[in-house]
Write a protein that holds these residues in place. Sequence first.
Motif, PDB file in Angstrom:
ATOM      1  N   VAL A 180      30.927  44.520  57.559  1.00 15.79           N
ATOM      2  CA  VAL A 180      31.423  43.223  58.045  1.00 15.79           C
ATOM      3  C   VAL A 180      32.940  43.259  58.178  1.00 15.79           C
ATOM      4  CG1 VAL A 180      31.653  40.768  57.501  1.00 15.79           C
ATOM      5  CG2 VAL A 180      29.462  41.934  57.113  1.00 15.79           C
ATOM      6  N   GLU A 181      33.608  43.826  57.196  1.00 14.92           N
ATOM      7  CA  GLU A 181      35.074  43.905  57.218  1.00 14.92           C
ATOM      8  C   GLU A 181      35.574  44.747  58.381  1.00 14.92           C
ATOM      9  OE1 GLU A 181      35.460  43.422  52.348  1.00 14.92           O
ATOM     10  OE2 GLU A 181      35.526  45.403  53.283  1.00 14.92           O
ATOM     11  N   TYR A 182      34.815  45.741  58.780  1.00 17.52           N
ATOM     12  CA  TYR A 182      35.196  46.598  59.903  1.00 17.52           C
ATOM     13  C   TYR A 182      34.680  46.085  61.247  1.00 17.52           C
ATOM     14  CZ  TYR A 182      37.227  50.472  57.243  1.00 17.52           C
ATOM     15  OH  TYR A 182      38.049  51.256  56.469  1.00 17.52           O
ATOM     16  N   GLY A 183      33.977  44.955  61.235  1.00 21.61           N
ATOM     17  CA  GLY A 183      33.453  44.406  62.479  1.00 21.61           C
ATOM     18  C   GLY A 183      32.239  45.144  63.012  1.00 21.61           C
ATOM     19  N   ILE A 184      31.533  45.848  62.140  1.00 17.91           N
ATOM     20  CA  ILE A 184      30.330  46.590  62.517  1.00 17.91           C
ATOM     21  C   ILE A 184      29.116  45.674  62.365  1.00 17.91           C
ATOM     22  CG2 ILE A 184      28.848  48.552  61.948  1.00 17.91           C
ATOM     23  CD1 ILE A 184      31.413  49.917  60.829  1.00 17.91           C
ATOM     24  N   HIS A 220      35.272  41.993  47.779  1.00 19.64           N
ATOM     25  CA  HIS A 220      34.888  41.506  49.108  1.00 19.64           C
ATOM     26  C   HIS A 220      34.982  39.985  49.235  1.00 19.64           C
ATOM     27  CE1 HIS A 220      33.645  45.553  50.068  1.00 19.64           C
ATOM     28  NE2 HIS A 220      32.812  45.571  49.042  1.00 19.64           N
ATOM     29  N   ARG A 221      35.840  39.378  48.454  1.00 18.83           N
ATOM     30  CA  ARG A 221      35.926  37.909  48.426  1.00 18.83           C
ATOM     31  C   ARG A 221      36.273  37.311  49.786  1.00 18.83           C
ATOM     32  NH1 ARG A 221      40.015  40.342  45.901  1.00 18.83           N
ATOM     33  NH2 ARG A 221      42.177  39.890  46.453  1.00 18.83           N
ATOM     34  N   ALA A 222      36.894  38.098  50.672  1.00 19.57           N
ATOM     35  CA  ALA A 222      37.307  37.568  51.980  1.00 19.57           C
ATOM     36  C   ALA A 222      36.137  37.418  52.947  1.00 19.57           C
ATOM     37  CB  ALA A 222      38.373  38.472  52.597  1.00 19.57           C
ATOM     38  N   VAL A 223      35.021  38.123  52.689  1.00 15.44           N
ATOM     39  CA  VAL A 223      33.940  38.101  53.676  1.00 15.44           C
ATOM     40  C   VAL A 223      32.605  37.621  53.102  1.00 15.44           C
ATOM     41  CG1 VAL A 223      34.973  39.912  55.094  1.00 15.44           C
ATOM     42  CG2 VAL A 223      33.367  40.537  53.263  1.00 15.44           C
TER      43      VAL A 223
END
Length: 277
Positions: A174-178, A229-232
């Motif tokens: 998710v963080e990498y936009g995959i 991973h608190r941002a996503v």
Amino acid sequence: MVLAGITLYNPELDRLEENIASIQNQVDRIICVDNGSKNIVEIETFLKKNFPDIYLQKNETNRGIAAALNQIFIYGKEKGFDWVLTLDQDSVCPENLMKEYRKYWHLEGVGVLSPRIIDRNFEKNIETDTEYDEIDKCITSASLTSVETWEKVDGFWEYLFIDYVDHDFCAKCVEYGIKILRINRVTLLHELGRGVHKRLLGRQLTVLNHSPMRKYYIVRNRLIYMQVHRAVIDIKEERKKYIYFYVKTLLFEDQKWEKFKAMMKGRRDGKIYIKNN
């Protein structure tokens, strides 16, 4: 090309045979990575007799699910495979698994394809009219992941050892936009612990009865997962699950004291990791 990778730890050979038989004609090659099984001699004999083309990689000790998964992907990369189908030792794949996956793996930005999950304990099923849905997490069993995705997110986090390995990997995607897609025409029967339903204050809770050792890793790794991973992720929801995990264990499970001690140790070690990193 597609490689199927099966992680082993003291497997039941009858179930493993069913697992392999369900997938061998759907992929190009199979690798098994054994994590120090006590019945390794029986496993070797079984594979040589029934599935001689399967490559068996043996670890002398249990290195954890994350390390075994990385070993599978390293093998896949070295042998030129583009996609890896990851399987638990007791996963029995539907016959349409790869036929359906191949319809969607070319879509832009897709790095992981996963099935719908039905829990053996509760026969949970996801009702949907869509061919696929984009999701933010999935289990590794019966998921198809591109080697490129595995490389981009720096593989599976071996420090976690067992629990939250899949959650962490998906959060990195998710963080990498995959994109992670659930293919709704593919169904996998899966069992999460020895689960039972209980009710508390009108709310239905699922009690999984994990061992004290698993309780340790679940608590420790959930805390680390929430921090890293608190941002996503939905922190509020994760904190609620964290609290309910304690409540369910202490109210409804056996070995309460042993499990409570393991959970508190996991809490302490998780906080130490967060503080030092």
